[in-house]
Scaffold this motif. Structure first.
Motif, PDB file in Angstrom:
ATOM      1  N   VAL A   1      20.633  46.057 -21.476  1.00 57.06           N
ATOM      2  CA  VAL A   1      21.442  47.474 -20.883  1.00 57.06           C
ATOM      3  C   VAL A   1      20.002  48.405 -21.065  1.00 57.06           C
ATOM      4  O   VAL A   1      19.299  48.445 -21.922  1.00 57.06           O
ATOM      5  N   ALA A   2      20.101  49.376 -19.853  1.00 55.82           N
ATOM      6  CA  ALA A   2      19.046  50.334 -19.930  1.00 55.82           C
ATOM      7  C   ALA A   2      19.730  51.692 -19.348  1.00 55.82           C
ATOM      8  O   ALA A   2      20.069  51.717 -18.252  1.00 55.82           O
ATOM      9  N   ASP A   3      19.942  52.704 -20.341  1.00 57.24           N
ATOM     10  CA  ASP A   3      20.816  54.172 -19.742  1.00 57.24           C
ATOM     11  C   ASP A   3      19.872  55.247 -19.923  1.00 57.24           C
ATOM     12  O   ASP A   3      18.302  54.827 -20.507  1.00 57.24           O
ATOM     13  N   TRP A   4      20.184  56.305 -19.891  1.00 53.70           N
ATOM     14  CA  TRP A   4      19.479  57.606 -19.998  1.00 53.70           C
ATOM     15  C   TRP A   4      18.858  57.734 -21.538  1.00 53.70           C
ATOM     16  O   TRP A   4      17.975  58.474 -21.807  1.00 53.70           O
ATOM     17  N   THR A   5      19.476  57.140 -22.647  1.00 51.91           N
ATOM     18  CA  THR A   5      19.006  57.581 -23.829  1.00 51.91           C
ATOM     19  C   THR A   5      18.444  56.237 -24.399  1.00 51.91           C
ATOM     20  O   THR A   5      17.740  56.410 -25.594  1.00 51.91           O
ATOM     21  N   LYS A   6      18.799  55.009 -24.298  1.00 52.03           N
ATOM     22  CA  LYS A   6      18.202  53.898 -25.001  1.00 52.03           C
ATOM     23  C   LYS A   6      18.187  52.647 -24.013  1.00 52.03           C
ATOM     24  O   LYS A   6      18.745  52.578 -23.093  1.00 52.03           O
ATOM     25  N   VAL A   7      17.310  51.676 -24.609  1.00 54.84           N
ATOM     26  CA  VAL A   7      17.252  50.295 -23.985  1.00 54.84           C
ATOM     27  C   VAL A   7      17.772  49.308 -25.065  1.00 54.84           C
ATOM     28  O   VAL A   7      17.463  49.469 -26.035  1.00 54.84           O
ATOM     29  N   THR A   8      18.756  48.509 -24.634  1.00 57.50           N
ATOM     30  CA  THR A   8      19.464  47.566 -25.717  1.00 57.50           C
ATOM     31  C   THR A   8      18.787  46.114 -25.359  1.00 57.50           C
ATOM     32  O   THR A   8      18.902  45.728 -24.565  1.00 57.50           O
ATOM     33  N   LEU A   9      18.345  45.522 -26.594  1.00 57.63           N
ATOM     34  CA  LEU A   9      17.698  44.248 -26.441  1.00 57.63           C
ATOM     35  C   LEU A   9      18.672  43.377 -27.205  1.00 57.63           C
ATOM     36  O   LEU A   9      19.205  43.686 -28.332  1.00 57.63           O
ATOM     37  N   LEU A  10      18.555  42.133 -26.583  1.00 53.14           N
ATOM     38  CA  LEU A  10      19.206  40.960 -27.429  1.00 53.14           C
ATOM     39  C   LEU A  10      17.918  40.129 -28.182  1.00 53.14           C
ATOM     40  O   LEU A  10      17.099  39.746 -27.353  1.00 53.14           O
ATOM     41  N   GLU A  11      18.075  40.412 -29.513  1.00 55.01           N
ATOM     42  CA  GLU A  11      16.722  40.052 -30.148  1.00 55.01           C
ATOM     43  C   GLU A  11      16.343  38.624 -29.767  1.00 55.01           C
ATOM     44  O   GLU A  11      17.192  37.681 -29.840  1.00 55.01           O
ATOM     45  N   VAL A  12      15.034  38.227 -30.144  1.00 58.05           N
ATOM     46  CA  VAL A  12      14.422  36.874 -29.427  1.00 58.05           C
ATOM     47  C   VAL A  12      13.663  36.465 -30.777  1.00 58.05           C
ATOM     48  O   VAL A  12      12.633  37.524 -31.163  1.00 58.05           O
ATOM     49  N   ASP A  13      13.486  35.514 -31.205  1.00 54.77           N
ATOM     50  CA  ASP A  13      12.482  34.967 -32.105  1.00 54.77           C
ATOM     51  C   ASP A  13      11.505  34.241 -31.517  1.00 54.77           C
ATOM     52  O   ASP A  13      11.603  33.192 -30.703  1.00 54.77           O
ATOM     53  N   LEU A  14      10.303  34.953 -31.632  1.00 48.54           N
ATOM     54  CA  LEU A  14       9.140  34.454 -30.874  1.00 48.54           C
ATOM     55  C   LEU A  14       8.745  32.894 -31.260  1.00 48.54           C
ATOM     56  O   LEU A  14       7.956  32.117 -30.579  1.00 48.54           O
ATOM     57  N   HIS A  15       8.881  32.666 -32.634  1.00 51.82           N
ATOM     58  CA  HIS A  15       8.323  31.244 -33.090  1.00 51.82           C
ATOM     59  C   HIS A  15       9.043  30.266 -32.644  1.00 51.82           C
ATOM     60  O   HIS A  15       8.772  29.444 -32.454  1.00 51.82           O
ATOM     61  N   SER A  16      10.378  30.561 -32.444  1.00 55.70           N
ATOM     62  CA  SER A  16      11.307  29.410 -32.055  1.00 55.70           C
ATOM     63  C   SER A  16      11.771  29.621 -30.496  1.00 55.70           C
ATOM     64  O   SER A  16      12.447  28.917 -29.959  1.00 55.70           O
ATOM     65  N   ASN A  17      11.350  30.944 -29.977  1.00 54.82           N
ATOM     66  CA  ASN A  17      11.787  31.243 -28.554  1.00 54.82           C
ATOM     67  C   ASN A  17      13.210  31.058 -28.385  1.00 54.82           C
ATOM     68  O   ASN A  17      13.800  30.620 -27.286  1.00 54.82           O
ATOM     69  N   SER A  18      14.023  31.328 -29.228  1.00 55.33           N
ATOM     70  CA  SER A  18      15.383  31.466 -29.433  1.00 55.33           C
ATOM     71  C   SER A  18      16.181  32.851 -29.877  1.00 55.33           C
ATOM     72  O   SER A  18      15.505  33.554 -30.248  1.00 55.33           O
ATOM     73  N   TYR A  19      17.467  33.001 -29.304  1.00 52.74           N
ATOM     74  CA  TYR A  19      18.279  34.338 -29.572  1.00 52.74           C
ATOM     75  C   TYR A  19      18.397  34.288 -31.068  1.00 52.74           C
ATOM     76  O   TYR A  19      18.975  33.333 -31.699  1.00 52.74           O
ATOM     77  N   THR A  20      18.558  35.403 -31.800  1.00 49.83           N
ATOM     78  CA  THR A  20      18.889  35.537 -33.068  1.00 49.83           C
ATOM     79  C   THR A  20      20.115  36.036 -33.180  1.00 49.83           C
ATOM     80  O   THR A  20      20.733  36.053 -34.381  1.00 49.83           O
ATOM     81  N   GLY A  21      20.941  36.625 -32.056  1.00 53.50           N
ATOM     82  CA  GLY A  21      22.269  36.909 -32.157  1.00 53.50           C
ATOM     83  C   GLY A  21      22.290  38.388 -32.561  1.00 53.50           C
ATOM     84  O   GLY A  21      23.528  39.042 -32.505  1.00 53.50           O
ATOM     85  N   LYS A  22      21.159  39.179 -32.800  1.00 55.21           N
ATOM     86  CA  LYS A  22      21.136  40.608 -33.127  1.00 55.21           C
ATOM     87  C   LYS A  22      20.703  41.387 -32.050  1.00 55.21           C
ATOM     88  O   LYS A  22      20.092  41.070 -31.077  1.00 55.21           O
ATOM     89  N   HIS A  23      21.299  42.590 -32.049  1.00 58.84           N
ATOM     90  CA  HIS A  23      21.077  43.619 -30.891  1.00 58.84           C
ATOM     91  C   HIS A  23      19.904  44.652 -31.407  1.00 58.84           C
ATOM     92  O   HIS A  23      20.030  45.235 -32.574  1.00 58.84           O
ATOM     93  N   LEU A  24      18.787  44.945 -30.582  1.00 61.95           N
ATOM     94  CA  LEU A  24      17.915  46.113 -30.998  1.00 61.95           C
ATOM     95  C   LEU A  24      18.154  47.357 -29.856  1.00 61.95           C
ATOM     96  O   LEU A  24      18.408  47.234 -28.741  1.00 61.95           O
ATOM     97  N   PHE A  25      18.250  48.563 -30.666  1.00 65.03           N
ATOM     98  CA  PHE A  25      18.369  49.656 -29.638  1.00 65.03           C
ATOM     99  C   PHE A  25      17.279  50.328 -29.694  1.00 65.03           C
ATOM    100  O   PHE A  25      16.800  51.046 -30.722  1.00 65.03           O
TER     101      PHE A  25
END
Length: 294
Positions: free
Chosen positions: A131-155
């Protein structure tokens, strides 16, 4: 002594300036109308283009009127401007974070450093943009070591797009450069083992070599520079503990990173122990031969 309230009312400076302003507006409008008619009639008689002269007349009289009114109301305008400036400063100071976020959103729309679905890194935060709106960008966190999703959201607030370095990691979604190190004791010659490992690594990567080459070419075209070699690369060095380190670089699909890493690691130690056993047996034979005959 009685004072006529009408005289007091007429002595009001704001009232006087208002009357003068209205008179100036009426006077300018009348002069504009008369001069415009004169210019139009003259232009029609001489068969000349009068529109440019009329436009210049209108602009000149309008600007003159504005300057006259500003000069007349200069003191009041100055006080009003100061009060508005203080008020606006308070509003800007209270909402500066939101203003910065909005400016960051404008920057995102104009520069397009990433799109929805891209993998990006903002400082220590890595994830997929959802998601990218006028206040923030929402990310679905990725672990670069395993290149997999952690299930956490970053704002990520949009103002961070202006203040921090934004890395677009979208090319890592399918293929990535996997680098790992194998450490062992310097007991045997590792050159024969590395040669066999290179052959085995090429066999592991043979299934996706063509796709990796095309993907590498796409990355190089987008980045306008030479990227990396897709062939497995082995480098031998030592660490501070006098151990032998073998660093392996692999350009492979993300989902096969750990699988190929584990296979090469098991292959190495299997070959290492085989060579070590052979050396031990050879050394034992030499020691037996060196024993004195009884």
């Amino acid at each position: 002594m009685l004072v006529d309230p009408y005289l007091v009312y007429l002595e009001n400076t704001n009232l006087q300036k208002s009357v003068i302003s209205v008179c100036l507006i009426i006077l300018v409008a009348v002069v504009k109308s008369i001069l415009k008619r004169v210019l139009v009639d003259r232009g029609k008689k001489l068969n000349k283009n009068y529109r440019s002269q009329v436009n210049t007349l209108n602009n000149s009289l309008n600007i003159s009127l504005v300057f006259l009114i500003l000069a007349l109301w200069s003191s009041e305008i100055q006080q009003f401007a100061l009060s508005i400036a203080a008020f606006m400063f308070a509003i800007v100071f209270a909402t500066k974070e939101f203003i910065q976020c909005f400016i960051g959103y404008i920057y995102y729309l104009s520069a397009r450093p990433f799109r929805i679905g891209d993998w990006i890194q903002v400082q220590d935060g890595v994830g997929e943009v959802i998601v990218a709106d006028w206040t923030k960008v929402t990310l679905l966190e990725v672990d670069l070591h395993s290149n997999s999703y952690t299930g956490k959201h970053l704002f990520i607030p949009n103002n961070q797009l202006l203040l921090k370095t934004v890395k677009n990691l979208n090319f890592l979604r399918r293929y990535s450069m996997n680098q790992f190190t194998i450490t062992c004791e310097p007991l045997i010659d590792l050159n024969p083992i590395i040669e066999k490992l290179e052959q085995r690594a090429n066999e592991y990567c043979a299934d996706f070599a063509d796709v990796a080459e095309r993907y590498k070419n796409v990355i190089e075209k987008r980045m306008d520079l030479d990227f990396i070699s897709i062939e497995p690369h082995f480098q031998v060095h030592t660490n501070q503990y006098a151990k032998v380190c073998i660093t392996v670089d692999l350009f492979c699909p993300v989902e096969q990173n750990l699988k190929i890493q584990q296979a090469i690691t098991r292959e190495f130690f299997s070959l290492w122990h085989q060579c070590l056993e052979k050396n031990d047996k050879a050394l034992l034979k030499e020691q037996v031969k060196a024993l004195p005959e009884q």
